[in-house]
Design an enzyme around this catalytic site. Structure first.
Site, mmCIF file in Angstrom:
data_model
loop_
_atom_site.group_PDB
_atom_site.id
_atom_site.type_symbol
_atom_site.label_atom_id
_atom_site.label_comp_id
_atom_site.label_asym_id
_atom_site.label_seq_id
_atom_site.Cartn_x
_atom_site.Cartn_y
_atom_site.Cartn_z
ATOM 1 N N VAL A 198 0.877 -1.175 0.000
ATOM 2 C CA VAL A 198 0.000 0.000 0.000
ATOM 3 C C VAL A 198 0.912 1.222 0.000
ATOM 4 C CG1 VAL A 198 -1.755 1.307 1.281
ATOM 5 C CG2 VAL A 198 -1.823 -1.197 1.272
ATOM 6 N N GLU A 229 4.533 -15.318 4.584
ATOM 7 C CA GLU A 229 5.641 -14.998 5.476
ATOM 8 C C GLU A 229 5.595 -13.505 5.745
ATOM 9 O OE1 GLU A 229 6.608 -16.631 2.491
ATOM 10 O OE2 GLU A 229 7.082 -18.621 3.257
ATOM 11 N N ASN A 256 7.301 -6.722 11.846
ATOM 12 C CA ASN A 256 6.224 -5.983 11.188
ATOM 13 C C ASN A 256 4.910 -6.149 11.964
ATOM 14 O OD1 ASN A 256 4.391 -4.742 9.495
ATOM 15 N ND2 ASN A 256 5.302 -5.589 7.623
ATOM 16 N N TYR A 291 -3.073 -9.402 9.598
ATOM 17 C CA TYR A 291 -3.293 -10.812 9.272
ATOM 18 C C TYR A 291 -4.083 -11.517 10.366
ATOM 19 C CZ TYR A 291 0.058 -9.886 5.568
ATOM 20 O OH TYR A 291 0.693 -9.361 4.478
#
Length: 168
Positions: free
Chosen positions: A81, A113, A118, A125
């Protein structure tokens, strides 16, 4: 072999028919460089990847999501993004749309992965129903870092949830 969908003003690339057009390829490279500057692919990598694998690519002018597909499983290869458009739900919307397509393709599991550091991606997720399933030591370079493996089972409950999200 790729199935490529357009979610915005970028002209769609036709699945399984034409090679990736030079202009569309240039747009993907530019988008990738803006979204993921340290991990961006040059045009040769994009072209080879899209021509030699069964893929699902969703993109618009601000974001993209690239999956590979094998049998009844998919893997998220890249999600990007534009920095100026982050924290607006674009990745979640795009991934939810992709899950709807994957469900129609009878995909049972989606894997990915993600860099261990992060936190924003891991939170995204997790909100989409992924769970941590493993670790790949020293998977990433620049900087060197482990990757966490995350899995989403596309079972009946997940299918119903994704279908409901698509209707919203």
């Amino acid at each position: 072999m790729s199935k490529i969908l357009n979610l915005g003003n970028v002209k769609p690339l036709k699945p399984n028919h034409d090679k990736v057009t030079l202009r569309a390829l240039e747009q993907l490279v530019e988008l990738d460089e803006d979204c993921l500057p340290s991990e961006a692919w040059h045009s040769g990598i994009w072209e080879a990847f899209l021509e030699k694998r069964l893929c699902l690519l969703l993109h618009d002018e601000n974001a993209f999501a690239l999956f590979t597909i094998a049998a009844d499983e998919a893997e998220i290869i890249k999600v990007g993004v534009r920095s100026k458009m982050r924290r607006q739900g674009l990745a979640k919307k795009m991934l939810t749309q992709a899950f709807g397509i994957l469900i129609s393709m009878e995909i049972k599991k989606v894997a990915l992965e993600v860099r261990s550091s992060n936190e924003a991606a891991k939170k995204l997720y997790e909100s989409l129903g992924f769970t941590k399933a493993g670790l790949r030591k020293s998977y990433y370079r620049h900087p060197a870092e482990d990757a966490q493996i995350w899995i989403k089972q596309m079972d009946g409950v997940q299918r119903e949830k994704t279908e409901m999200e698509l209707k919203l």
